[in-house]
Design a protein around this motif. Sequence first.
Motif, PDB file in Angstrom:
ATOM      1  N   ASP A   1       0.781  -1.008   0.026  1.00 57.35           N
ATOM      2  CA  ASP A   1      -0.049   0.080  -0.093  1.00 57.35           C
ATOM      3  C   ASP A   1       0.900   1.254  -0.034  1.00 57.35           C
ATOM      4  O   ASP A   1       1.848   1.287   0.870  1.00 57.35           O
ATOM      5  CB  ASP A   1      -0.917   0.152   1.084  1.00 57.35           C
ATOM      6  N   PRO A   2       0.688   2.021  -0.986  1.00 55.22           N
ATOM      7  CA  PRO A   2       1.602   3.357  -1.129  1.00 55.22           C
ATOM      8  C   PRO A   2       1.448   4.215   0.151  1.00 55.22           C
ATOM      9  O   PRO A   2       2.847   4.520   0.306  1.00 55.22           O
ATOM     10  CB  PRO A   2       0.979   4.045  -2.177  1.00 55.22           C
ATOM     11  N   LEU A   3       0.337   4.432   0.792  1.00 58.79           N
ATOM     12  CA  LEU A   3       0.552   4.976   1.911  1.00 58.79           C
ATOM     13  C   LEU A   3       1.216   4.466   2.934  1.00 58.79           C
ATOM     14  O   LEU A   3       1.999   5.198   3.927  1.00 58.79           O
ATOM     15  CB  LEU A   3      -1.003   5.411   2.335  1.00 58.79           C
ATOM     16  N   SER A   4       1.073   3.389   3.403  1.00 56.27           N
ATOM     17  CA  SER A   4       1.818   2.625   4.267  1.00 56.27           C
ATOM     18  C   SER A   4       3.275   2.745   3.910  1.00 56.27           C
ATOM     19  O   SER A   4       4.199   2.688   5.007  1.00 56.27           O
ATOM     20  CB  SER A   4       1.167   1.065   4.928  1.00 56.27           C
ATOM     21  N   ARG A   5       3.692   2.274   2.627  1.00 58.11           N
ATOM     22  CA  ARG A   5       5.191   2.367   2.401  1.00 58.11           C
ATOM     23  C   ARG A   5       5.533   3.754   2.656  1.00 58.11           C
ATOM     24  O   ARG A   5       6.686   3.837   3.130  1.00 58.11           O
ATOM     25  CB  ARG A   5       4.914   2.204   1.052  1.00 58.11           C
ATOM     26  N   ALA A   6       4.942   4.856   2.392  1.00 57.52           N
ATOM     27  CA  ALA A   6       5.201   6.231   2.619  1.00 57.52           C
ATOM     28  C   ALA A   6       5.744   6.436   4.273  1.00 57.52           C
ATOM     29  O   ALA A   6       6.712   6.840   4.421  1.00 57.52           O
ATOM     30  CB  ALA A   6       4.384   7.176   2.287  1.00 57.52           C
ATOM     31  N   PHE A   7       4.724   5.935   4.826  1.00 54.36           N
ATOM     32  CA  PHE A   7       4.998   5.991   6.408  1.00 54.36           C
ATOM     33  C   PHE A   7       6.196   5.310   6.921  1.00 54.36           C
ATOM     34  O   PHE A   7       6.837   5.617   7.886  1.00 54.36           O
ATOM     35  CB  PHE A   7       3.631   5.864   7.089  1.00 54.36           C
ATOM     36  N   TYR A   8       6.247   4.084   6.338  1.00 53.88           N
ATOM     37  CA  TYR A   8       7.436   3.140   6.679  1.00 53.88           C
ATOM     38  C   TYR A   8       8.701   3.773   6.441  1.00 53.88           C
ATOM     39  O   TYR A   8       9.762   3.781   7.016  1.00 53.88           O
ATOM     40  CB  TYR A   8       7.175   1.959   5.913  1.00 53.88           C
ATOM     41  N   LEU A   9       8.739   4.247   5.295  1.00 48.42           N
ATOM     42  CA  LEU A   9      10.105   5.062   4.460  1.00 48.42           C
ATOM     43  C   LEU A   9      10.414   6.372   5.492  1.00 48.42           C
ATOM     44  O   LEU A   9      11.526   6.648   5.602  1.00 48.42           O
ATOM     45  CB  LEU A   9       9.575   5.272   2.900  1.00 48.42           C
ATOM     46  N   ALA A  10       9.171   6.935   5.899  1.00 49.67           N
ATOM     47  CA  ALA A  10       9.750   8.070   6.735  1.00 49.67           C
ATOM     48  C   ALA A  10      10.266   7.667   7.734  1.00 49.67           C
ATOM     49  O   ALA A  10      11.255   8.325   8.349  1.00 49.67           O
ATOM     50  CB  ALA A  10       8.229   8.618   7.075  1.00 49.67           C
ATOM     51  N   GLY A  11       9.600   6.620   8.697  1.00 47.34           N
ATOM     52  CA  GLY A  11      10.297   6.139   9.909  1.00 47.34           C
ATOM     53  C   GLY A  11      11.650   5.660   9.479  1.00 47.34           C
ATOM     54  O   GLY A  11      12.803   6.024  10.271  1.00 47.34           O
ATOM     55  N   MET A  12      12.294   5.058   8.273  1.00 48.58           N
ATOM     56  CA  MET A  12      13.500   4.879   7.988  1.00 48.58           C
ATOM     57  C   MET A  12      14.284   6.112   7.763  1.00 48.58           C
ATOM     58  O   MET A  12      15.618   6.226   8.062  1.00 48.58           O
ATOM     59  CB  MET A  12      13.726   3.983   6.798  1.00 48.58           C
ATOM     60  N   ALA A  13      13.785   7.264   7.427  1.00 43.61           N
ATOM     61  CA  ALA A  13      14.392   8.406   7.026  1.00 43.61           C
ATOM     62  C   ALA A  13      14.393   9.222   8.310  1.00 43.61           C
ATOM     63  O   ALA A  13      15.055  10.532   8.135  1.00 43.61           O
ATOM     64  CB  ALA A  13      13.899   9.365   5.931  1.00 43.61           C
ATOM     65  N   GLY A  14      13.916   8.670   9.314  1.00 47.19           N
ATOM     66  CA  GLY A  14      14.056   9.463  10.631  1.00 47.19           C
ATOM     67  C   GLY A  14      13.169  10.750  10.795  1.00 47.19           C
ATOM     68  O   GLY A  14      13.300  11.504  11.608  1.00 47.19           O
ATOM     69  N   VAL A  15      11.920  10.430  10.113  1.00 49.55           N
ATOM     70  CA  VAL A  15      11.071  11.688  10.341  1.00 49.55           C
ATOM     71  C   VAL A  15      10.148  11.448  11.523  1.00 49.55           C
ATOM     72  O   VAL A  15       9.954  10.283  11.710  1.00 49.55           O
ATOM     73  CB  VAL A  15       9.932  11.672   8.928  1.00 49.55           C
ATOM     74  N   ASN A  16       9.856  12.388  12.136  1.00 46.81           N
ATOM     75  CA  ASN A  16       9.441  12.346  13.683  1.00 46.81           C
ATOM     76  C   ASN A  16       7.766  12.427  13.470  1.00 46.81           C
ATOM     77  O   ASN A  16       7.434  13.679  13.166  1.00 46.81           O
ATOM     78  CB  ASN A  16      10.012  13.274  14.534  1.00 46.81           C
ATOM     79  N   LEU A  17       7.033  11.379  13.363  1.00 46.53           N
ATOM     80  CA  LEU A  17       5.617  11.702  13.279  1.00 46.53           C
ATOM     81  C   LEU A  17       5.156  11.091  14.639  1.00 46.53           C
ATOM     82  O   LEU A  17       5.293  10.404  15.666  1.00 46.53           O
ATOM     83  CB  LEU A  17       5.108  10.385  12.443  1.00 46.53           C
ATOM     84  N   PRO A  18       3.949  12.237  14.864  1.00 44.40           N
ATOM     85  CA  PRO A  18       3.302  11.922  16.314  1.00 44.40           C
ATOM     86  C   PRO A  18       2.587  10.555  16.400  1.00 44.40           C
ATOM     87  O   PRO A  18       1.853  10.426  15.330  1.00 44.40           O
ATOM     88  CB  PRO A  18       2.221  13.177  16.307  1.00 44.40           C
ATOM     89  N   GLY A  19       2.811   9.981  17.296  1.00 41.19           N
ATOM     90  CA  GLY A  19       2.282   8.828  17.497  1.00 41.19           C
ATOM     91  C   GLY A  19       0.662   8.675  18.195  1.00 41.19           C
ATOM     92  O   GLY A  19       0.288   9.884  18.459  1.00 41.19           O
ATOM     93  N   ASP A  20       0.263   7.761  18.862  1.00 45.83           N
ATOM     94  CA  ASP A  20      -0.822   7.762  19.434  1.00 45.83           C
ATOM     95  C   ASP A  20      -1.024   8.788  20.734  1.00 45.83           C
ATOM     96  O   ASP A  20       0.004   8.790  21.437  1.00 45.83           O
ATOM     97  CB  ASP A  20      -1.076   6.338  20.115  1.00 45.83           C
ATOM     98  N   GLY A  21      -1.996   9.215  20.730  1.00 45.08           N
ATOM     99  CA  GLY A  21      -1.985  10.190  22.025  1.00 45.08           C
ATOM    100  C   GLY A  21      -1.395  11.665  21.768  1.00 45.08           C
ATOM    101  O   GLY A  21      -1.368  12.602  22.518  1.00 45.08           O
TER     102      GLY A  21
END
Lengths: 170, 130
Positions: free
Chosen positions: A63-83
């Motif tokens: 899935d392109p969207l989940s791929r994008a989020f995974y790749l962002a994690g690899m690139a060290g992008v800091n995304l707000p998690g739960d809560g």
Amino acid sequence: MDHFARLGLPAALDLDAVALDRAYFALQRQWHPDRFVSRPPDERARASAEAASLNEAYRTLKDPLSRAFYLAGMAGVNLPGDGKTIDDPDLLMEAMEAREALHDAGSLEAIDKLAADARQDIQKALAGLSSLFLANDRTAIRKALLRLRYLDKFAEEARARRMNIDRSNA
Amino acid sequence: MAYSEKLIDHYENPRNIGSFDKTAEDVGTGLVGAPACGDVMKLQIKVGADGLIEDAKFKTFGCGSAIASSSLVTEWVKGKTIDEAETIKNTDIARHLALPPVKIHCSVLAEDAIKAAIADYRAKVTRKAE
């Protein structure tokens, strides 16, 4: 091993869907439990662990969207998690107005139009993401992904709304 | 999962749904979101000449716990000063509604929304005084 490496594919947002399927099915055959029934327990355990990781990698990258989020994690992008909350006014205003429009949409046609617009916005945002990843612009990637989260949620809500209307018309 | 009666009541009969004119001088608007679940919440306060919050409205697109949390906060802040309203904690909201642990973040959203609304109102007052 990251999901891309596991499938022998370059870590990029633009992924050849055929190459992904081909790599997955080849590896899936290689680690299939049926081929390990008569093998020693440690080999059987290894095969089942490999098969599970492989399935997860495929699910994430398909899935392109989940791929994008995974790749962002690899690139060290800091995304707000739960809560975690955000207060980006432009993004939230857009999300609020979209949800209000969906709430007010009274016909299937109106809902389908909003859903089609959202799908188009998602495609556009994903297309724009590729170059942001190449430039490794973490701030812009984060912003784009947060917007994609809201667009994806909107598309999901539009589907739910459509089903409700369908049901009440039946 | 069993939800408390208070939670269900706020969800089924939400108080104070609606909007004020966000450009009005006596209105403070807080707009916050929880991107992980795609929730968006707008909470507004209307402050009287006596410094008390005379009315509050909210609009929330999210799960039942997020709706109930924002509904409850609009009820709680009415008649309070903004300093008092600012002391509302997400733990108070979560306890009152008996939110299950996985829904605690909805009360965080409501706390952040009232804080943002107060900050917006204060910024307006400061601008006016300058």
